[in-house]
Write an enzyme that holds these catalytic residues in place. Structure first.
Site, short mmCIF file in Angstrom:
data_model
loop_
_atom_site.label_atom_id
_atom_site.label_comp_id
_atom_site.label_asym_id
_atom_site.label_seq_id
_atom_site.Cartn_x
_atom_site.Cartn_y
_atom_site.Cartn_z
N LYS A 80 -24.75 -10.36 5.06
CA LYS A 80 -23.86 -9.61 4.18
C LYS A 80 -24.69 -8.57 3.46
CE LYS A 80 -19.49 -9.84 2.79
NZ LYS A 80 -18.28 -10.16 3.56
N GLY A 182 -1.29 -8.12 -0.26
CA GLY A 182 -2.01 -6.94 0.22
C GLY A 182 -2.03 -6.96 1.73
N VAL A 184 -3.56 -8.78 4.06
CA VAL A 184 -3.35 -10.06 4.76
C VAL A 184 -2.07 -10.74 4.27
CG1 VAL A 184 -4.33 -12.31 5.30
CG2 VAL A 184 -5.84 -10.34 5.05
P1 NAD Z 1 -6.08 -6.52 -0.34
O1 NAD Z 1 -6.90 -5.90 -1.42
O2 NAD Z 1 -5.38 -5.66 0.65
O3 NAD Z 1 -4.96 -7.47 -0.99
C1 NAD Z 1 -5.17 -8.25 -2.12
C2 NAD Z 1 -3.89 -8.22 -2.93
O4 NAD Z 1 -4.03 -9.15 -4.00
C3 NAD Z 1 -3.60 -6.85 -3.54
O5 NAD Z 1 -2.26 -6.49 -3.26
C4 NAD Z 1 -3.83 -7.05 -5.04
O6 NAD Z 1 -2.97 -6.25 -5.84
C5 NAD Z 1 -3.50 -8.54 -5.18
N1 NAD Z 1 -4.12 -9.19 -6.33
C6 NAD Z 1 -5.36 -8.98 -6.87
N2 NAD Z 1 -5.54 -9.79 -7.93
C7 NAD Z 1 -4.41 -10.51 -8.05
C8 NAD Z 1 -3.99 -11.52 -8.95
N3 NAD Z 1 -4.77 -11.94 -9.96
N4 NAD Z 1 -2.78 -12.07 -8.78
C9 NAD Z 1 -1.97 -11.67 -7.79
N5 NAD Z 1 -2.30 -10.71 -6.91
C10 NAD Z 1 -3.51 -10.14 -7.05
O7 NAD Z 1 -7.07 -7.58 0.39
P2 NAD Z 1 -6.84 -8.27 1.80
O8 NAD Z 1 -7.56 -7.50 2.84
O9 NAD Z 1 -5.38 -8.59 1.98
O10 NAD Z 1 -7.66 -9.62 1.58
C11 NAD Z 1 -7.13 -10.65 0.76
C12 NAD Z 1 -8.18 -11.74 0.61
O11 NAD Z 1 -8.52 -12.26 1.90
C13 NAD Z 1 -9.51 -11.28 -0.01
O12 NAD Z 1 -10.04 -12.35 -0.77
C14 NAD Z 1 -10.37 -11.02 1.20
O13 NAD Z 1 -11.77 -11.17 0.88
C15 NAD Z 1 -9.92 -12.13 2.13
N6 NAD Z 1 -10.14 -11.83 3.54
C16 NAD Z 1 -9.58 -10.72 4.11
C17 NAD Z 1 -9.77 -10.47 5.47
C18 NAD Z 1 -9.13 -9.27 6.14
O14 NAD Z 1 -9.09 -9.23 7.39
N7 NAD Z 1 -8.60 -8.31 5.39
C19 NAD Z 1 -10.56 -11.34 6.24
C20 NAD Z 1 -11.10 -12.48 5.63
C21 NAD Z 1 -10.88 -12.71 4.28
#
Ligand code: NAD
Length: 346
Positions: A80, A182, A184
């Site tokens: 990372k 968001g 995912v």
């Molecule tokens: P994203 O930023 O697109 O979505 C996150 C969402 O959570 C946003 O809409 C944000 O407004 C909301 N949010 C933030 N704080 C909040 C809270 N306190 N209460 C409610 N909602 C809140 O991120 P993503 O790509 O959808 O990823 C989501 C999670 O999954 C992250 O932790 C990320 O590390 C993990 N993840 C993502 C992927 C991927 O392929 N995108 C892969 C593995 C892990």
């Protein structure tokens, strides 16, 4: 700032501190383990409050990538990278190129990718300075976004958790709380809705939330109220460290399964979930769909059906973890770590 005595230090093979005066780069790359292959993991740009916070994050995240890739059966190790900067203010092409040179200096032992604070466009700039970048080999029609694969993996994981934790074979009528819609969370919510689940959704971004909830006939609640929702499953898809002792005390769900990385605020929370009879799908197992897709795309013989089949094997891995956890009366988090170490040592 101790490194070898740091609480998150776990015999990481290499930790590289890099700086570049001209661009203002201050970065750390942590290579945790390369026994299964080159270390792959995202590049996070974040305005850490201190260097110590950045080191903690990169040590923990790189170890998580090792375990994630091992349990997803990928020929990859874990690494990372973090840049201490505000992505909105400090992210310049010069900064990204300097980071590319730092990545290149490791000769392929670390392969970088998108993470929070970086985009596919940023990866293209980094690629000007190094070949060791994933996520750039897509052909027309292939997604540039691994989120649908992550969501599909979480959906398969959730099905497994519901089978073992609730003894239910389908999701019809199952009540699921999704925290964060968001990239995912939205895909996951759609898939759960299509499978007949009833959803309670929340997000700090109320605009995106309202439209989706209306489309899916879902309930919504304030962000803080999601922990009290009367549901069968809690799916954290927002930020890390969401499962604190206080939150676990409040949960009404019998299963926790979501996409967020590092959901457990401390390792002890896994035992607390277990003691409360809540079945926890270890986050790095459930959310491996994205890295599976990224690896397929890196190796050059990408075929969507094969990628989906690989992602769906997440459920088999979780079946094995849940069976062992239930037999040994311990947390699935403990078993997942054991299984990952067995694969690394074996
Ligand atoms: P994203 O930023 O697109 O979505 C996150 C969402 O959570 C946003 O809409 C944000 O407004 C909301 N949010 C933030 N704080 C909040 C809270 N306190 N209460 C409610 N909602 C809140 O991120 P993503 O790509 O959808 O990823 C989501 C999670 O999954 C992250 O932790 C990320 O590390 C993990 N993840 C993502 C992927 C991927 O392929 N995108 C892969 C593995 C892990």
């Amino acid at each position: 700032m101790p490194v070898f005595d740091h609480p998150e230090f776990d015999h990481h093979q290499q930790i590289v501190f890099g700086s570049d005066e001209a661009s203002g780069l201050r970065a750390i790359i942590a290579i945790h383990d390369t026994r299964r292959g080159p270390s792959l993991g995202g590049l996070r740009i974040f305005p850490y409050a201190s260097e110590a916070d950045a080191l903690t994050d990169v040590l923990r995240l790189s170890r998580g990538m090792t375990y994630k890739s091992a349990l997803a059966d990928l020929p990859l190790g874990g690494g990372k990278a973090v840049i201490i900067a505000d992505p909105r203010r400090d992210k310049t092409p010069e900064l990204l190129r300097a980071m590319g040179r730092l990545v290149d200096s490791l000769g392929g032992r670390y392969i970088t990718a998108e993470d929070s604070g970086t985009s596919e466009a940023d990866m293209r700039i980094i690629h000007e300075a190094t070949d060791h970048v994933s996520g750039l080999g897509r052909r027309p029609g292939e997604s540039g976004d691994p989120s649908p694969y992550t969501a599909h993996g979480v959906f398969c994981a959730l099905n497994s958790a519901v089978r073992h934790g609730l003894k239910r074979e389908h999701l019809q009528g199952l009540r699921v709380a999704v925290q964060g819609v968001g990239h995912v969370g939205e895909y996951l919510a759609r898939q759960l809705h299509a499978a007949g689940a009833q959803l309670v959704l929340t997000d700090i971004n109320r605009d995106a939330l309202g439209a989706l909830a209306e489309e899916l006939g879902a309930e919504t609640c304030a962000p803080e109220a999601i922990f009290d929702a009367d549901v069968d499953v809690f799916a954290p898809c927002a930020m890390g460290a969401v499962l604190t002792p206080a939150v676990v005390d409040r949960l009404k769900a019998s299963v926790v399964c979501g996409a967020a990385n590092n959901q457990l605020a401390t390792p002890a929370v896994a035992e607390q979930l277990h003691a409360r009879g809540i079945l926890y799908a270890p986050d790095y197992v459930a959310n491996a769909g994205g890295v599976i897709e990224v690896e397929w795309q890196r190796r050059g013989d990408y075929a969507r059906d094969a990628v989906m089949a690989h992602v769906e094997r997440i459920a088999d891995t979780l079946d094995e973890i849940f069976v062992r956890a239930i037999a040994e009366q311990t947390s699935p988090a403990v078993i997942a770590d054991q299984l990952a170490r067995e694969r690394l040592d074996g």
